[in-house]
Design an enzyme around this catalytic site. Sequence first.
Site, mmCIF file in Angstrom:
data_model
loop_
_atom_site.group_PDB
_atom_site.id
_atom_site.type_symbol
_atom_site.label_atom_id
_atom_site.label_comp_id
_atom_site.label_asym_id
_atom_site.label_seq_id
_atom_site.Cartn_x
_atom_site.Cartn_y
_atom_site.Cartn_z
ATOM 1 N N LYS A 166 98.519 39.262 12.273
ATOM 2 C CA LYS A 166 99.135 39.372 13.603
ATOM 3 C C LYS A 166 99.349 37.978 14.206
ATOM 4 O O LYS A 166 100.406 37.673 14.765
ATOM 5 C CB LYS A 166 98.260 40.240 14.528
ATOM 6 C CG LYS A 166 98.299 41.716 14.166
ATOM 7 C CD LYS A 166 97.241 42.557 14.885
ATOM 8 C CE LYS A 166 97.271 43.985 14.325
ATOM 9 N NZ LYS A 166 96.260 44.885 14.903
ATOM 10 N N GLN A 169 90.992 44.443 18.530
ATOM 11 C CA GLN A 169 91.105 45.053 17.201
ATOM 12 C C GLN A 169 90.046 46.152 17.044
ATOM 13 O O GLN A 169 88.865 45.935 17.329
ATOM 14 C CB GLN A 169 90.946 43.962 16.122
ATOM 15 C CG GLN A 169 91.187 44.444 14.708
ATOM 16 C CD GLN A 169 92.636 44.890 14.438
ATOM 17 O OE1 GLN A 169 93.576 44.374 15.044
ATOM 18 N NE2 GLN A 169 92.807 45.842 13.550
ATOM 19 N N ASP A 171 98.992 47.494 22.649
ATOM 20 C CA ASP A 171 98.761 48.567 21.680
ATOM 21 C C ASP A 171 99.299 49.902 22.209
ATOM 22 O O ASP A 171 99.449 50.854 21.440
ATOM 23 C CB ASP A 171 97.249 48.742 21.436
ATOM 24 C CG ASP A 171 96.750 47.964 20.233
ATOM 25 O OD1 ASP A 171 97.486 47.896 19.239
ATOM 26 O OD2 ASP A 171 95.618 47.449 20.307
HETATM 27 N N1 GUN Z 1 92.964 49.114 14.048
HETATM 28 C C1 GUN Z 1 93.775 49.774 13.194
HETATM 29 N N2 GUN Z 1 95.023 49.875 13.693
HETATM 30 C C2 GUN Z 1 94.990 49.256 14.899
HETATM 31 C C3 GUN Z 1 95.996 49.031 15.880
HETATM 32 O O1 GUN Z 1 97.149 49.432 15.774
HETATM 33 N N3 GUN Z 1 95.555 48.346 16.980
HETATM 34 C C4 GUN Z 1 94.274 47.921 17.137
HETATM 35 N N4 GUN Z 1 93.956 47.276 18.266
HETATM 36 N N5 GUN Z 1 93.332 48.120 16.229
HETATM 37 C C5 GUN Z 1 93.696 48.782 15.120
#
Ligand code: GUN
Length: 303
Positions: free
Chosen positions: A61, A105, A128
């Site tokens: 990311k 995350q 998100d």
């Molecule tokens: N863990 C797995 N997928 C995601 C996501 O799309 N966002 C976040 N913040 N954590 C994750």
Amino acid sequence: MSTLLNSQAVAKKIDGKKSAESLLENTRREVDELKKRGVYPCLAVILVGDDAASQIYVRNKLRIAEKTGIKSVELCFDSQLTEAELLSTIEGLNKDLQVHGILVQLPLPKGINEAAIVRAISPLKDVDGFHPQNAGGLLQGQRVITPCTPLGCLLLLQEYGGDLTGKHAVVVGRSNIVGKPMASLLLHAHCSVTTLHSRSQNAAQLARQADILIAAVGQPQMIEASWIKPGALVIDVGINRITLADGSTRLIGDVDYDSVSMVAGAITPVPGGVGPMTIACLMQNTVLAAELQTQQAVLSQPG
Ligand code: GUN
């Protein structure tokens, strides 16, 4: 002499990397426009603990943010971090006018209440799209920040399937992150939507009626050819790391790619399908968040 050809058609491979690259191209242009107006989009990413998969996701990311011209801030904590400390970090980022997007995350270490953390993020910075205000807005068809993975799946479906109106979409999985928002997005795209889950009866039979099948269950290769209607569009959200007999590891999806690709019309590979689209949508959401906050700042000016 004629050669005997296999009469079964092989599904078209959906190239998520290529689609993500063109989405990022657009996002890059939007970032440049914002910068001309003095707005420098910035994404804060919080990682708690030492989950190996999460570390890789976060690294990717941050790498793509940099490539897109989006500033990023990485905040890493060990798994001893308390919920109160994490809430206070989020509070600081909510108030920081230089930060437009906040991503924590998931999963978080045991002892930290994920729902409380998600609720603490300002809905305008919730890139998100997990905050209840954004999740509720999505259900009602409002223009809110939308969860990245379902949004990426929808964009792939529209690119490879055109107008989705009237199609029967089956979503396998009912998580808050993928299954539920995916079903909402497909409903807004005028599909007839069925959600299947671990308690569903006759799941394979229902899935076989799908023009569009989204697999988001987290079970390696659970969806086999017998679940698929010939010609269906199949989107595999699963990313499962398995260990092979020789000790090496491999990423595989929730769909048994080899058998399903002999029946489906088009299918996403793992890796290289949904994953790159998720990250591209995160960048798009960061730009949207920066725009929403800039509008808000203008609206709240006196006079
Ligand atoms: N863990 C797995 N997928 C995601 C996501 O799309 N966002 C976040 N913040 N954590 C994750």
